[in-house]
Scaffold this active site. Structure first.
Site, PDB file in Angstrom:
ATOM      1  CE  LYS A 260      -4.525  -1.483   0.534  1.00 15.59           C
ATOM      2  NZ  LYS A 260      -5.535  -0.484  -0.695  1.00 15.59           N
TER       3      LYS A 260
ATOM      4  CB  SER B 183      -9.358  -2.916   7.465  1.00 15.50           C
ATOM      5  OG  SER B 183      -8.919  -2.870   6.482  1.00 15.50           O
TER       6      SER B 183
ATOM      7  CD  GLU C  81     -13.004 -10.929  -4.850  1.00 16.71           C
ATOM      8  OE1 GLU C  81     -13.879 -10.389  -4.351  1.00 16.71           O
ATOM      9  OE2 GLU C  81     -13.487 -11.953  -5.389  1.00 16.71           O
TER      10      GLU C  81
ATOM     11  N   GLY D 100     -15.631 -13.403   0.620  1.00 11.69           N
ATOM     12  CA  GLY D 100     -15.497 -12.081   0.585  1.00 11.69           C
ATOM     13  C   GLY D 100     -15.204 -12.135  -1.172  1.00 11.69           C
TER      14      GLY D 100
ATOM     15  CG  ASP E 117     -16.445  -7.796  -3.247  1.00  9.90           C
ATOM     16  OD1 ASP E 117     -15.553  -8.170  -2.148  1.00  9.90           O
ATOM     17  OD2 ASP E 117     -15.933  -6.495  -3.614  1.00  9.90           O
TER      18      ASP E 117
ATOM     19  CB  SER F 121      -0.413  -7.727  -0.796  1.00  8.58           C
ATOM     20  OG  SER F 121      -1.266  -8.457  -0.193  1.00  8.58           O
TER      21      SER F 121
END
Length: 325
Positions: free
Chosen positions: A57, A82, A208, A212, A214, A308
């Site tokens: 990030k 989060s 995923e 979750g 989506d 990640s």
């Protein structure tokens, strides 16, 4: 007939890479003969758990923050997250000599909240199952005159995240496929933009958690769909709908989405610790979990994996990965 231009291009990712040079870490790429034997392919792990703030990030946060006008930097930055994006924005703000206010869920991992505060950010909490973090973040930014840097719905954020895949390709040479975790979709959108811009035939697979899914549902429906806020150990992927910008990229460039269970994520975290000697947080372990559980059909010869992040405290890691063999 007109077509909407993509929100980011390969040149945007390359420009982000130049901006991040000497600021972000060029993280290591690890190999394991044991892993290769188990999955039946050459696997190259891009270890963003060694990135600044312990996750990819920082790349997107710094790329976006560093482009703000001096007068905006002087007023400060806001974000909602989060945990990993929260830390990334907090550190980027400190590096650029400004302040950050971060909206975080009340149940965010303690280690991530403590690290965010440690970088000097002010934290505002909310209930993730009852509150709308986007609305809260936007209202806070407007009230205080802050620049809002979202965790994925921003071209400069997506381009910054894509630099991880760009580095992986530079070091690994030819890759047949890339696996990356999918939360809001910024990492895989930036990665797919970089890799398919250079190697159009590469296969890009997102991963995923089962609870979750989506993005998988959205790709199958051909439009963004919403699900209840997921309850999964992969807190960084506990989103109810993909981003609008990220989905516009992923709908064009992502070849498949596969799902993994929380138990498979735990097994991957344990494998990474015992066999690779690295600590990986649940969201960062989902692509490895997909490989170990055989979730990817027709696995090609050389596979890149973006690990990640590694932001998990010792107590939580022991809770998830402890117990008998």
């Amino acid at each position: 007939m007109t077509t909407t231009p993509p929100p980011i291009t390969l040149d945007d990712v390359r420009d982000a890479a130049a901006r991040l040079k000497g600021v972000a870490h060029r993280t290591p790429v690890l190999r394991s003969r044991t892993l290769d034997r188990i999955v039946g392919a050459e696997v190259l792990l891009k270890c963003e758990n060694f990135q600044r703030v312990g996750a990819f990030k920082f790349r997107g946060a710094y790329n976006a923050a560093s482009r703000l006008a001096p007068e905006q930097l002087a007023r400060g930055i806001a974000a909602y997250s989060s945990g990993n994006h929260a830390q990334a924005v907090a550190l980027a703000a400190r590096e650029l000599g400004t302040t950050a206010v971060i909206v975080m869920p009340e149940d965010a991992p303690r280690s991530k909240r403590a690290a965010t505060a440690g970088y000097g950010a002010e934290i505002v909490t909310y209930d993730r199952y009852a509150g709308d973090r986007v609305a809260i973040g936007e209202a806070l930014a407007a009230e205080r005159g802050l620049a809002l840097i979202p965790p994925y719905e921003h071209p400069h954020v997506m381009a910054g995240q894509g630099t991880a895949a760009l580095e992986l390709l530079e070091e690994a040479g030819e890759l047949d496929a890339l696996l990356a975790p999918v939360g809001g979709g910024g990492l895989i959108a930036g990665s797919a933009t970089a890799l398919k811009g250079l190697r159009p035939g590469i296969r890009v697979v997102g991963v995923e958690p089962e609870a979750g899914d989506d993005t998988k549902r959205s790709l199958e429906a051909g439009r963004r769909v919403e699900i209840p806020v997921p309850r999964t150990i992969a807190d960084g992927q506990a989103l109810h709908t993909p981003g609008e910008l990220t989905f516009s990229v992923n709908q064009r460039l992502v070849d498949a989405i596969v799902l993994v269970s929380d138990d498979e994520i735990r097994a991957a975290m344990r494998f990474a610790f015992e066999r690779l000697k690295i600590v990986v947080e649940p969201s960062g372990a989902t692509p490895l979990a997909a490989l170990l559980a055989g979730r990817v059909d027709g696995l090609p010869r050389r596979v890149g994996v973006i690990v990640s992040g590694g932001n998990i405290d010792a107590g939580r890691f022991a809770e998830l990965c402890g117990g008998p063999v």
